[in-house]
Design an enzyme around this catalytic site. Structure first.
Site, PDB file in Angstrom:
ATOM      1  N   GLY A 247      21.017   4.712 -58.368  1.00 34.12           N
ATOM      2  CA  GLY A 247      20.201   5.897 -58.240  1.00 34.12           C
ATOM      3  C   GLY A 247      19.177   5.728 -57.126  1.00 34.12           C
ATOM      4  CB  CYS A 248      17.379   8.164 -55.012  1.00 36.50           C
ATOM      5  SG  CYS A 248      16.911   9.399 -56.245  1.00 36.50           S
TER       6      CYS A 248
END
Length: 334
Positions: free
Chosen positions: A119-120
């Site tokens: 995920g970012c």
């Protein structure tokens, strides 16, 4: 012969940026469905079975459905959703975490059939914290001679801000329709979908307290981990933390650890920022050698990245290159 590549969800923000990074690359033959076919189950199944590698740029439930559609094909899959980041049988696609824990790193990605993009927010969080934490060190367990610099069982917190593209087309449309939004804090009740991978790959005893927010910029992200060193049983002063991170990423063409002596007084997100697939890491705190009389009371670990770059599309391209035996940074915006 060109590698057949199918992007399921190519019309979304992440898919579009992946396609942009593949422009002019003749190593790949892109399998494309037209607008009438891209949500057709049979057409997607055929494309997934025809591809050598598929990249899933889909919501979680649709990504799980795509994996089922691909069953029996032998197709290798990169999933950009959060559906499989801690799932059994999936390799976590964060090549810079090599040697940090089993099943991560370049070799694991190169040989995997199923790779889950980080995920970012977790990309910044893990890049900063994972190398510094040893799961065998406890705040209550005294001060061991060997091991990591930060304890695994401290209640960490992380403050983070992202451009609105991280929320996909729905959030992009909302910011366009409501131009008076200056700051959007969300996930106030906790339970964010990124927490399992943050806890798992940093090897923490409990998930961090996570405070995500969004600002009216299309792209960009800052992840900030405050460290109250004096109360957490830390063995590492800010400079020691920096030294370990600098050693961890010294050979990386993607991750850069900034010199503490050169730390900026502010970090900015720009509304017109260009796509970028790198990541900058900073350690903020008193800059002096360990061994002075008093342990500094605090430090801050900060990551700056593009949520659509190293936080999404750039990471997918990096993993794709590794899986195909190609130079890791080919096609990246660095």
């Amino acid at each position: 012969m060109a590698i057949r590549l199918f992007i399921d969800g190519a019309a979304g923000t992440t898919g579009l940026e992946i396609r942009e990074r593949l422009t002019g690359r003749d190593e790949f033959e892109l399998l494309v469905l037209d607008d009438a076919q891209r949500k057709d189950e049979a057409a997607r199944r055929d494309a997934l079975h025809a591809a050598d590698i598929a990249i899933l740029c889909l919501p979680d439930d649709a990504a799980k459905e795509a994996v089922k559609l691909a069953e029996g094909s032998g197709t290798r899959i990169i999933d950009a959703s959060s559906a499989h980041r801690v799932a059994e049988g999936w390799t976590y696609g964060f090549p810079e975490l090599v040697n940090h824990m089993p099943g991560t790193g370049r070799d694991a990605i190169a040989n995997a059939q199923f790779v889950s993009n980080p995920g970012c927010y977790p990309t910044g969080f893990l890049a900063l914290l994972a190398p510094l934490v040893d799961p065998g060190i406890s705040v209550r367990g005294g001060d061991p001679i060997n091991g990591g610099l930060l304890p695994f069982d401290f209640p960490y917190s992380v403050n983070a801000v992202s451009g609105y593209s991280g929320g996909g087309n729905a959030l992009i449309d909302r910011f366009a329709a409501e131009p008076n939004i200056a700051f959007r804090a969300y996930g106030m009740a906790g339970g964010h979908k990124h927490l399992p991978e943050m806890q798992t790959y940093a090897q923490l005893a409990s998930p961090p307290v996570f405070s995500p927010s969004v600002v009216p910029a299309h792209r960009g992200m800052i992840v900030d981990i405050p460290l109250p060193l004096a109360m957490m049983g830390a063995r590492g002063w800010p400079l020691a933390l920096w030294n370990l991170l600098d050693e961890m990423y010294e050979d990386s063409d993607v991750v850069r650890v900034h010199e503490m002596s050169d730390n900026p007084s502010e970090l900015l997100l720009m509304s017109d920022a260009d796509p970028w697939d790198g990541m900058d890491l900073y350690v903020f705190g008193p800059f002096h050698e360990q061994g002075a009389d008093d342990l500094p009371t605090h430090a801050r670990l900060v990551a700056r990245l593009d949520n659509l770059g190293k936080g999404a599309s750039g990471a997918a391209i990096q993993n794709l290159n590794i899986m195909c035996g190609l130079p890791e940074t080919t096609g990246l915006r660095l």
